[in-house]
Write a protein that holds these residues in place. Structure first.
Motif, PDB file in Angstrom:
ATOM      1  N   HIS A   1     -18.793 -57.379 -64.038  1.00  0.00           N
ATOM      2  CA  HIS A   1     -18.369 -57.533 -65.303  1.00  0.00           C
ATOM      3  C   HIS A   1     -17.416 -58.260 -65.519  1.00  0.00           C
ATOM      4  CE1 HIS A   1     -21.810 -55.060 -66.949  1.00  0.00           C
ATOM      5  NE2 HIS A   1     -21.431 -55.598 -67.953  1.00  0.00           N
TER       6      HIS A   1
ATOM      7  N   ALA B   1     -17.984 -62.590 -64.737  1.00  0.00           N
ATOM      8  CA  ALA B   1     -18.403 -62.775 -65.894  1.00  0.00           C
ATOM      9  C   ALA B   1     -17.360 -63.533 -66.683  1.00  0.00           C
ATOM     10  CB  ALA B   1     -19.486 -62.431 -66.740  1.00  0.00           C
ATOM     11  N   ASP B   2     -16.409 -62.131 -67.189  1.00  0.00           N
ATOM     12  CA  ASP B   2     -15.642 -62.395 -68.095  1.00  0.00           C
ATOM     13  C   ASP B   2     -14.619 -63.870 -67.369  1.00  0.00           C
ATOM     14  OD1 ASP B   2     -15.936 -60.429 -69.655  1.00  0.00           O
ATOM     15  OD2 ASP B   2     -14.831 -59.306 -68.805  1.00  0.00           O
ATOM     16  N   LEU B   3     -14.607 -63.917 -65.649  1.00  0.00           N
ATOM     17  CA  LEU B   3     -13.263 -65.190 -65.660  1.00  0.00           C
ATOM     18  C   LEU B   3     -13.873 -66.097 -65.540  1.00  0.00           C
ATOM     19  CD1 LEU B   3     -11.179 -65.608 -64.101  1.00  0.00           C
ATOM     20  CD2 LEU B   3     -12.361 -65.080 -61.710  1.00  0.00           C
ATOM     21  N   SER B   4     -15.283 -66.032 -65.107  1.00  0.00           N
ATOM     22  CA  SER B   4     -15.920 -67.464 -65.169  1.00  0.00           C
ATOM     23  C   SER B   4     -16.245 -68.035 -66.200  1.00  0.00           C
ATOM     24  CB  SER B   4     -17.073 -67.632 -63.728  1.00  0.00           C
ATOM     25  OG  SER B   4     -18.327 -66.752 -64.279  1.00  0.00           O
ATOM     26  N   GLY B   5     -17.629 -67.398 -67.163  1.00  0.00           N
ATOM     27  CA  GLY B   5     -18.018 -67.488 -68.350  1.00  0.00           C
ATOM     28  C   GLY B   5     -19.599 -67.444 -68.259  1.00  0.00           C
ATOM     29  N   ASP B   6     -19.853 -67.390 -66.530  1.00  0.00           N
ATOM     30  CA  ASP B   6     -21.087 -67.166 -66.398  1.00  0.00           C
ATOM     31  C   ASP B   6     -21.706 -65.932 -66.837  1.00  0.00           C
ATOM     32  OD1 ASP B   6     -23.786 -66.703 -64.686  1.00  0.00           O
ATOM     33  OD2 ASP B   6     -22.860 -66.847 -63.130  1.00  0.00           O
ATOM     34  N   ARG B   7     -22.126 -65.786 -67.852  1.00  0.00           N
ATOM     35  CA  ARG B   7     -23.311 -64.829 -68.282  1.00  0.00           C
ATOM     36  C   ARG B   7     -24.291 -65.094 -68.841  1.00  0.00           C
ATOM     37  NH1 ARG B   7     -19.465 -61.318 -69.320  1.00  0.00           N
ATOM     38  NH2 ARG B   7     -19.373 -60.669 -71.190  1.00  0.00           N
ATOM     39  N   ASN B   8     -24.956 -65.273 -67.264  1.00  0.00           N
ATOM     40  CA  ASN B   8     -26.542 -65.064 -67.102  1.00  0.00           C
ATOM     41  C   ASN B   8     -26.784 -63.616 -67.327  1.00  0.00           C
ATOM     42  OD1 ASN B   8     -28.639 -65.099 -66.582  1.00  0.00           O
ATOM     43  ND2 ASN B   8     -28.189 -66.490 -64.902  1.00  0.00           N
TER      44      ASN B   8
ATOM     45  N   HIS C   1     -23.264 -61.627 -59.510  1.00  0.00           N
ATOM     46  CA  HIS C   1     -23.020 -63.317 -58.813  1.00  0.00           C
ATOM     47  C   HIS C   1     -23.074 -63.946 -57.474  1.00  0.00           C
ATOM     48  CE1 HIS C   1     -22.004 -62.649 -62.731  1.00  0.00           C
ATOM     49  NE2 HIS C   1     -22.232 -63.837 -63.245  1.00  0.00           N
TER      50      HIS C   1
END
Length: 138
Positions: free
Chosen positions: A26, A29-36, A56
């Motif tokens: 999580h 996802a917040d850091l990278s913006g990768d919310r796959n 990831h």
């Protein structure tokens, strides 16, 4: 910073073990913006070929960066990294990151480093190679 950089040479190996947690996924996802949804949504992931959420791949890439600092010493600079994602890392899997110096240009302080990650059961998850500028010439 450790003084490890002063003692490394070709063949030098270091490793560390870390559990990849739901919190890490999580945060990444917040850091990278990768919310796959394969990383974040249990219901979605249950219908994929993996049957559950996977971390990831670049989390393992970040752990390799950490291994370079912990294993060789701080103050160095990443010049390049190749990564091949071989098997998934599931939430709560424990991985062993291993680095091995395979070449050094001593006059420049540039090292080539084999970078691998395996699960505790021996499954390879990431294979790669880094080129780094060490904090001081070898």
């Amino acid at each position: 910073m450790t003084d490890t950089a002063a003692s490394v040479d070709v063949g030098y190996t270091a490793s560390f073990t870390v559990q990849v947690t739901d919190k890490m996924v999580h945060q990444f996802a917040d850091l990278s913006g990768d919310r796959n949804p394969i990383h974040l949504d249990d219901e979605y992931a249950s219908k994929t070929r993996f049957g559950r959420r996977i971390a990831h791949g670049m989390i393992v890439g970040a752990l390799i960066s950490r291994a370079l600092v912990d294993g060789i010493g701080g103050g160095g600079i990443y010049l390049g990294q190749s990564l091949k994602f071989v098997n998934p890392v599931f939430i709560d899997d424990t991985v062993v990151i291993t680095i091995k110096i395979t070449g050094i240009r001593k006059e420049k302080g540039i090292a080539t480093v084999e970078t691998n990650a395996t699960k505790l059961n021996g499954d390879v998850v990431v294979k790669g190679e880094a080129v780094i500028m060490m904090s001081r010439p070898a």
